[in-house]
Design a protein around this motif. Structure first.
Motif, short mmCIF file in Angstrom:
data_model
loop_
_atom_site.label_atom_id
_atom_site.label_comp_id
_atom_site.label_asym_id
_atom_site.label_seq_id
_atom_site.Cartn_x
_atom_site.Cartn_y
_atom_site.Cartn_z
N PHE A 49 46.12 29.04 35.40
CA PHE A 49 45.22 29.44 36.48
C PHE A 49 45.23 28.42 37.61
CE2 PHE A 49 41.26 29.60 38.76
CZ PHE A 49 41.09 30.96 39.00
N GLU A 50 45.21 27.13 37.26
CA GLU A 50 45.19 26.08 38.26
C GLU A 50 46.48 26.03 39.08
OE1 GLU A 50 44.39 22.24 36.72
OE2 GLU A 50 42.25 22.45 36.99
N THR A 51 47.60 26.26 38.40
CA THR A 51 48.91 26.02 39.01
C THR A 51 49.40 27.19 39.85
OG1 THR A 51 49.49 24.63 37.11
CG2 THR A 51 51.30 25.37 38.51
N LEU A 52 49.20 28.42 39.38
CA LEU A 52 49.79 29.58 40.03
C LEU A 52 49.00 30.01 41.25
CD1 LEU A 52 50.75 31.71 36.89
CD2 LEU A 52 52.22 30.22 38.24
N PRO A 53 49.69 30.49 42.29
CA PRO A 53 48.99 30.97 43.49
C PRO A 53 48.39 32.36 43.27
CG PRO A 53 51.34 31.30 43.73
CD PRO A 53 51.16 30.58 42.42
N GLU A 54 47.47 32.71 44.13
CA GLU A 54 46.89 34.06 44.09
C GLU A 54 47.94 35.07 44.54
OE1 GLU A 54 43.78 35.23 43.45
OE2 GLU A 54 42.84 33.32 42.93
N VAL A 55 48.08 36.15 43.77
CA VAL A 55 49.05 37.20 44.13
C VAL A 55 48.43 38.59 44.09
CG1 VAL A 55 51.07 35.89 43.40
CG2 VAL A 55 49.88 37.34 41.74
N GLY A 56 47.17 38.68 43.68
CA GLY A 56 46.52 40.00 43.61
C GLY A 56 47.08 40.83 42.48
N ASP A 57 47.51 42.05 42.81
CA ASP A 57 48.11 42.96 41.83
C ASP A 57 49.59 43.16 42.16
OD1 ASP A 57 45.92 43.55 40.12
OD2 ASP A 57 45.06 44.80 41.69
N PRO A 58 50.47 42.35 41.59
CA PRO A 58 51.91 42.48 41.89
C PRO A 58 52.50 43.70 41.20
CG PRO A 58 51.57 40.83 40.19
CD PRO A 58 50.20 41.28 40.62
#
Length: 524
Positions: A251-260
């Motif tokens: 959660f900390e590392t990955l960017p927000e992408v919404g619903d890919p």
């Protein structure tokens, strides 16, 4: 939007999972021997084939076979091929999958490590089963280390800090709050207990880089990260805490992408009930929050457990994709679980769900997944597709071969031990002992003139930075003398190196306060 074929429903229609809805999480449940592992293996294969990396915990040692193709000579091959024919899978053929083997103990795969500082005091307190008073002392120890630039990398660093806290309890208590030697001793005893189980191997450097879990091979298939957990399961609290930490790191590392259109990673949490056993309500709430929020990072989490009631309602409410294998109604608790499982499905007027759950054969399940509009599909009794890879364990030789061609081969296999809290405190103690001896021999006035031997974190950082700049200056001079051109500006590179040196030296101190994992950050 792509789909994953799950099996053939009793209504004659294919049951599928929308890739775009896979980050809405899922549940695979059922009694022992009903086919959960086969379902998990088939799903992991399909995600990989669609370019989605996967993480699975191999708690029984039989999921490693996912790295090797199945064979007609192996046990149960006739059943697999018969099921494929029954489902009309004309393209069914055995095949392998790209895999990376991991192991907290470094025995059956690449070691996975994190630093004590990155784990944070809250998850450590849960891991060590500390009470509120002991957890408070651990918080103080971390705070002191942060404020004094002491890197907490491994168990030895933490033990050294605890020893220092015990010896300086009065001084620390006056500034941070009560630090009793009894509480420190209790924490030390718990650390020793976990060290005897090998848990100390999880802490150290090089620390895991989450991006190494999110890779595809040259054919575009997602790597399947297989954690050897058969030995780890002997320490169930370490297993659960590790996976919770891993979710928080993602959660900390990955960017927000919404619903890919498809997930960035799918995470299978086997023996999921261990995550919630004896957990305080406050932490359970945070787990629910992590599960809910991590969807926006493109991560799908599938909980795998024997009994669906093992998952708290707040978490279960986040699981939109469900595969329910057979349950047995031997006890009142079993009957309650069956009713609870039946009530979670969208009603099918042609199917008595509660009755069907007790009648399902091995390799058969009740399936309901999220549709394009986000609504769950009507539950269907479904024959689950067979996997294409090997069912069962692999040999030590096969494991060694897979490990040798791993994209992270050599990156984590050798532990790095740089100067941290243990070395700094030992140096300070030695300096203090030498000073005391000299005072006794020469007198305080004379010894006061002696320069201090141990360096502060700023002095160390400055020295490293000066060295980096000097090195860069030498590079500039060499370039001028030889006429060679550098691919980047050496002066800029020197400044960057200097800043990096300072950041590295301070990284476990004041910056550590901001680098805690999500759970610790939310609960502080």
């Amino acid at each position: 939007m792509g789909t994953i074929f799950l099996g053939l429903g009793a209504n004659g229609e294919n049951q599928s999972l929308d890739l775009g809805r896979s980050n809405r999480h899922g549940l695979i449940a059922g009694a022992t021997g009903t086919g959960k592992t086969v379902t998990l293996q088939g799903l992991a294969e399909s995600f990989s084939a669609n370019g989605v990396p996967v993480f699975v915990a191999d708690v029984k040692g039989d999921l490693a076979g996912i790295s090797m193709p199945g064979s007609s000579t192996f046990k149960h091959a006739d059943k697999l091929e018969g099921r494929a024919k029954e489902l009309g899978m004309d393209d069914y053929a055995y095949s392998d999958n790209p895999a990376i083997f991991w192991d907290l103990y470094g025995e059956q795969g690449h070691p996975i490590r994190t630093t004590v500082s990155e784990m944070g005091p809250l998850l450590l307190a849960r891991l060590l089963d500390l009470n509120d008073t002991q957890e408070g002392v651990l918080q103080i120890v971390f705070r002191y280390a942060d404020e004094n630039g002491l890197l907490l990398l491994n168990f030895e660093d933490l033990q050294s800090m605890l020893m220092y806290a015990s010896q300086n309890a009065k001084e620390l208590s006056s500034k941070y709050g009560n630090v009793s030697k009894q509480s420190v001793g209790a924490i030390q005893r718990q650390l020793l207990s976990f060290e005897s189980q090998g848990a100390d191997k999880f802490f150290g450097e090089p620390a895991l880089e989450i991006d190494d879990f999110i890779q595809t091979d040259e054919q575009g298939r997602g790597y399947i990260n297989v954690l050897a957990a058969d030995k780890l399961m002997r320490s169930p609290k370490l297993y659960a805490t590790f996976l919770l930490w891993l979710l928080a790191e993602l959660f900390e590392t990955l960017p927000e992408v919404g619903d890919p259109e498809k997930p960035k990673l799918v995470f299978f949490f086997d023996e999921a009930h261990l995550l919630f056993d004896d957990v305080p309500k406050a932490l359970e709430d945070k787990i629910e929050q992590v599960v809910r929020l991590i969807r926006s990072k493109g991560v799908g989490v599938f909980f795998v457990t024997q009994n669906p009631v093992d998952i708290p309602e707040e978490v279960a409410g986040q699981l939109g994709n469900r595969v329910q294998h057979a349950l047995r109604a031997f006890t009142p608790k079993d009957q309650k679980a069956i009713k609870a499982a039946a009530d979670t499905f969208r009603i099918n007027p042609d199917l008595d769900v509660a009755e069907a759950i007790t009648e399902l054969r091995v390799g058969e399940a009740l399936v309901s997944t999220l549709m394009d509009d986000g609504a769950p599909s009507i539950v269907q009794r479904t024959l689950i597709k067979p996997p294409r890879s090997r069912l069962g364990p692999i040999t030590a030789k096969e494991r060694a071969i897979i490990k040798s061609i791993s994209p992270v081969d050599g990156k984590y296999d050798t532990e790095v031990d740089r100067d941290s809290a243990e070395e700094v405190l030992l140096a300070k103690a030695a300096d203090a002992a030498e000073t005391a001896k000299e005072v006794e021999e020469k007198g305080e006035a004379e010894v006061g003139k002696r320069p201090r031997k141990t360096q502060s974190m700023w002095e160390k950082a400055g020295k490293a930075a000066t060295s980096a700049v000097a090195s860069s200056a030498a590079t500039v001079l060499a370039a001028k003398l030889t006429g060679r051109k550098s691919r980047s500006d050496p002066t800029t590179r020197g400044v960057t190196a200097a800043v990096g040196s300072i950041a590295t030296s301070l990284g476990g101190g004041m910056m550590g306060q901001f680098a805690r994992n999500l759970i610790g950050g939310l609960m502080r």
